[in-house]
Design a protein around this motif. Structure first.
Motif, PDB file in Angstrom:
ATOM      1  N   ASP A   1      -4.964 -18.429   8.302  1.00  0.00           N
ATOM      2  CA  ASP A   1      -5.766 -18.856   7.152  1.00  0.00           C
ATOM      3  C   ASP A   1      -6.299 -17.673   6.349  1.00  0.00           C
ATOM      4  OD1 ASP A   1      -5.398 -21.428   8.012  1.00  0.00           O
ATOM      5  OD2 ASP A   1      -7.331 -21.564   9.034  1.00  0.00           O
ATOM      6  N   TYR A   2      -6.338 -16.493   6.951  1.00  0.00           N
ATOM      7  CA  TYR A   2      -6.979 -15.349   6.291  1.00  0.00           C
ATOM      8  C   TYR A   2      -6.072 -14.125   6.132  1.00  0.00           C
ATOM      9  CZ  TYR A   2     -11.173 -18.063   7.198  1.00  0.00           C
ATOM     10  OH  TYR A   2     -12.111 -19.063   7.219  1.00  0.00           O
ATOM     11  N   MET A   3      -4.907 -14.149   6.772  1.00  0.00           N
ATOM     12  CA  MET A   3      -4.007 -12.978   6.709  1.00  0.00           C
ATOM     13  C   MET A   3      -3.402 -12.853   5.304  1.00  0.00           C
ATOM     14  SD  MET A   3      -0.648 -14.481   8.614  1.00  0.00           S
ATOM     15  CE  MET A   3       0.432 -15.623   7.718  1.00  0.00           C
ATOM     16  N   THR A   4      -2.838 -11.678   5.036  1.00  0.00           N
ATOM     17  CA  THR A   4      -2.027 -11.489   3.832  1.00  0.00           C
ATOM     18  C   THR A   4      -0.576 -11.741   4.251  1.00  0.00           C
ATOM     19  OG1 THR A   4      -3.551  -9.829   2.978  1.00  0.00           O
ATOM     20  CG2 THR A   4      -1.335  -9.828   2.049  1.00  0.00           C
ATOM     21  N   ALA A   5       0.038 -12.760   3.628  1.00  0.00           N
ATOM     22  CA  ALA A   5       1.387 -13.151   4.054  1.00  0.00           C
ATOM     23  C   ALA A   5       2.474 -12.264   3.434  1.00  0.00           C
ATOM     24  CB  ALA A   5       1.638 -14.611   3.705  1.00  0.00           C
ATOM     25  N   ASP A   6       2.190 -11.747   2.257  1.00  0.00           N
ATOM     26  CA  ASP A   6       3.192 -10.935   1.544  1.00  0.00           C
ATOM     27  C   ASP A   6       3.001  -9.471   1.951  1.00  0.00           C
ATOM     28  OD1 ASP A   6       5.134 -10.137  -0.157  1.00  0.00           O
ATOM     29  OD2 ASP A   6       3.959 -10.381  -1.991  1.00  0.00           O
ATOM     30  N   VAL A   7       3.675  -9.064   3.022  1.00  0.00           N
ATOM     31  CA  VAL A   7       3.438  -7.739   3.602  1.00  0.00           C
ATOM     32  C   VAL A   7       4.392  -6.701   3.019  1.00  0.00           C
ATOM     33  CG1 VAL A   7       3.206  -6.425   5.739  1.00  0.00           C
ATOM     34  CG2 VAL A   7       2.861  -8.893   5.782  1.00  0.00           C
ATOM     35  N   ALA A   8       3.825  -5.578   2.573  1.00  0.00           N
ATOM     36  CA  ALA A   8       4.657  -4.448   2.142  1.00  0.00           C
ATOM     37  C   ALA A   8       5.046  -3.674   3.398  1.00  0.00           C
ATOM     38  CB  ALA A   8       3.875  -3.563   1.179  1.00  0.00           C
ATOM     39  N   THR A   9       6.329  -3.446   3.591  1.00  0.00           N
ATOM     40  CA  THR A   9       6.804  -2.731   4.784  1.00  0.00           C
ATOM     41  C   THR A   9       7.585  -1.489   4.367  1.00  0.00           C
ATOM     42  OG1 THR A   9       8.851  -3.999   4.860  1.00  0.00           O
ATOM     43  CG2 THR A   9       6.980  -4.891   6.115  1.00  0.00           C
ATOM     44  N   CYS A  10       7.940  -0.682   5.345  1.00  0.00           N
ATOM     45  CA  CYS A  10       8.762   0.493   5.039  1.00  0.00           C
ATOM     46  C   CYS A  10       9.801   0.664   6.139  1.00  0.00           C
ATOM     47  CB  CYS A  10       7.887   1.742   4.921  1.00  0.00           C
ATOM     48  SG  CYS A  10       7.138   2.253   6.468  1.00  0.00           S
ATOM     49  N   GLY A  11      10.703   1.622   5.932  1.00  0.00           N
ATOM     50  CA  GLY A  11      11.710   1.937   6.936  1.00  0.00           C
ATOM     51  C   GLY A  11      11.450   3.316   7.509  1.00  0.00           C
ATOM     52  N   GLU A  12      12.082   3.626   8.641  1.00  0.00           N
ATOM     53  CA  GLU A  12      11.861   4.922   9.298  1.00  0.00           C
ATOM     54  C   GLU A  12      12.342   6.089   8.449  1.00  0.00           C
ATOM     55  OE1 GLU A  12      12.200   5.383  13.626  1.00  0.00           O
ATOM     56  OE2 GLU A  12      13.520   3.636  13.459  1.00  0.00           O
ATOM     57  N   GLY A  13      13.305   5.821   7.584  1.00  0.00           N
ATOM     58  CA  GLY A  13      13.881   6.884   6.760  1.00  0.00           C
ATOM     59  C   GLY A  13      13.124   7.111   5.461  1.00  0.00           C
ATOM     60  N   ASP A  14      12.064   6.332   5.228  1.00  0.00           N
ATOM     61  CA  ASP A  14      11.293   6.501   3.989  1.00  0.00           C
ATOM     62  C   ASP A  14      10.442   7.770   4.054  1.00  0.00           C
ATOM     63  OD1 ASP A  14      12.377   4.163   3.173  1.00  0.00           O
ATOM     64  OD2 ASP A  14      10.577   2.947   3.399  1.00  0.00           O
ATOM     65  N   ALA A  15      10.223   8.376   2.884  1.00  0.00           N
ATOM     66  CA  ALA A  15       9.400   9.590   2.822  1.00  0.00           C
ATOM     67  C   ALA A  15       7.924   9.218   2.907  1.00  0.00           C
ATOM     68  CB  ALA A  15       9.680  10.326   1.524  1.00  0.00           C
ATOM     69  N   VAL A  16       7.145  10.056   3.594  1.00  0.00           N
ATOM     70  CA  VAL A  16       5.716   9.805   3.748  1.00  0.00           C
ATOM     71  C   VAL A  16       5.032   9.742   2.371  1.00  0.00           C
ATOM     72  CG1 VAL A  16       3.567  10.742   4.708  1.00  0.00           C
ATOM     73  CG2 VAL A  16       5.665  10.796   6.067  1.00  0.00           C
ATOM     74  N   GLU A  17       5.508  10.556   1.436  1.00  0.00           N
ATOM     75  CA  GLU A  17       4.948  10.543   0.067  1.00  0.00           C
ATOM     76  C   GLU A  17       5.085   9.165  -0.574  1.00  0.00           C
ATOM     77  OE1 GLU A  17       6.155  13.485  -2.787  1.00  0.00           O
ATOM     78  OE2 GLU A  17       5.633  15.080  -1.374  1.00  0.00           O
ATOM     79  N   GLU A  18       6.237   8.525  -0.322  1.00  0.00           N
ATOM     80  CA  GLU A  18       6.484   7.183  -0.869  1.00  0.00           C
ATOM     81  C   GLU A  18       5.474   6.185  -0.302  1.00  0.00           C
ATOM     82  OE1 GLU A  18      10.467   4.992  -0.542  1.00  0.00           O
ATOM     83  OE2 GLU A  18      10.996   7.103  -0.359  1.00  0.00           O
ATOM     84  N   ILE A  19       5.205   6.305   1.011  1.00  0.00           N
ATOM     85  CA  ILE A  19       4.268   5.391   1.683  1.00  0.00           C
ATOM     86  C   ILE A  19       2.864   5.585   1.120  1.00  0.00           C
ATOM     87  CG2 ILE A  19       3.357   4.639   3.947  1.00  0.00           C
ATOM     88  CD1 ILE A  19       6.474   4.416   3.430  1.00  0.00           C
ATOM     89  N   MET A  20       2.525   6.861   0.836  1.00  0.00           N
ATOM     90  CA  MET A  20       1.217   7.155   0.233  1.00  0.00           C
ATOM     91  C   MET A  20       1.080   6.423  -1.092  1.00  0.00           C
ATOM     92  SD  MET A  20       0.549  11.202   0.710  1.00  0.00           S
ATOM     93  CE  MET A  20      -0.611  11.344  -0.599  1.00  0.00           C
ATOM     94  N   GLU A  21       2.164   6.435  -1.859  1.00  0.00           N
ATOM     95  CA  GLU A  21       2.148   5.780  -3.168  1.00  0.00           C
ATOM     96  C   GLU A  21       2.013   4.261  -2.999  1.00  0.00           C
ATOM     97  OE1 GLU A  21       4.982   7.819  -5.735  1.00  0.00           O
ATOM     98  OE2 GLU A  21       5.167   5.895  -6.780  1.00  0.00           O
ATOM     99  N   THR A  22       2.756   3.714  -2.026  1.00  0.00           N
ATOM    100  CA  THR A  22       2.681   2.273  -1.748  1.00  0.00           C
ATOM    101  C   THR A  22       1.250   1.888  -1.391  1.00  0.00           C
ATOM    102  OG1 THR A  22       4.915   2.353  -0.862  1.00  0.00           O
ATOM    103  CG2 THR A  22       3.626   0.416  -0.286  1.00  0.00           C
ATOM    104  N   MET A  23       0.600   2.694  -0.527  1.00  0.00           N
ATOM    105  CA  MET A  23      -0.767   2.401  -0.092  1.00  0.00           C
ATOM    106  C   MET A  23      -1.740   2.501  -1.269  1.00  0.00           C
ATOM    107  SD  MET A  23      -1.058   4.370   3.532  1.00  0.00           S
ATOM    108  CE  MET A  23      -0.441   3.648   5.055  1.00  0.00           C
ATOM    109  N   THR A  24      -1.559   3.549  -2.088  1.00  0.00           N
ATOM    110  CA  THR A  24      -2.473   3.749  -3.219  1.00  0.00           C
ATOM    111  C   THR A  24      -2.318   2.617  -4.225  1.00  0.00           C
ATOM    112  OG1 THR A  24      -2.225   6.117  -2.917  1.00  0.00           O
ATOM    113  CG2 THR A  24      -3.185   5.411  -4.990  1.00  0.00           C
TER     114      THR A  24
END
Ligand code: AMP
Length: 143
Positions: free
Chosen positions: A74-97
């Motif tokens: 009832d309270y979770m976010t269903a549309d989850v942004a995920t990543c792969g092991e080969g993704d760059a950490v910089e990209e993940i930072m951008e996704t989070m921001t």
């Protein structure tokens, strides 16, 4: 630096919770494991959502203590942004921001294989920066 480097250092264990569990169960799990978010996973292993401390604060603000007896789904976010092991950490930072969240589950061949938090990202960026500074100092010293 890649996501796989972070997972190599911190491990691949992910604390999950079933969608039908209560919010009180989720609070206990977050406290017990000293973490900020739980990946919501069905008994079949499918990622159904993510529930973070923020969602629990929102739930308590909206529904009061009664929220604790309601389901995680009832309270979770269903549309989850995920990543792969080969993704760059910089990209993940951008996704989070851009998404304004601090946790990104890592998926490989449809399966959950890890989670990266903003703390992991900051740690990895710091190590990288310190390494670069040392390399530059060594280079200048050797010249
Ligand atoms: P957090 O900053 O991770 O505590 O989460 C803030 C809000 O974003 C909460 O509503 C979470 O459910 C949601 N959230 C956290 N991680 C993700 C993600 N990877 N994809 C989508 N939403 C997320």
């Amino acid at each position: 630096m890649l996501v796989s480097h972070i997972l190599g250092a911190k491990g691949r264990n992910v604390i999950t919770i079933a969608p039908e569990k209560t919010l009180a169960d989720a609070v206990r799990a977050l406290h017990e494991h000293r973490i900020g978010a739980l990946v919501v996973r069905t008994p079949q292993g499918k990622v159904a959502g993510i529930l973070s401390e923020r969602d629990i604060v929102n739930a308590l603000s909206a529904d009061g203590a009664a929220a604790l007896n309601r389901s995680v789904k009832d309270y979770m976010t269903a549309d989850v942004a995920t990543c792969g092991e080969g993704d760059a950490v910089e990209e993940i930072m951008e996704t989070m921001t851009n998404g304004r969240f601090r946790h990104v589950p890592v998926i490989k061949d449809g399966a959950l294989v890890g989670i990266v938090s903003i703390g992991d990202v900051v740690k990895s960026r710091l190590e990288e920066t310190v390494g670069e500074a040392k390399a530059l100092k060594d280079y200048i010293g050797a010249a």
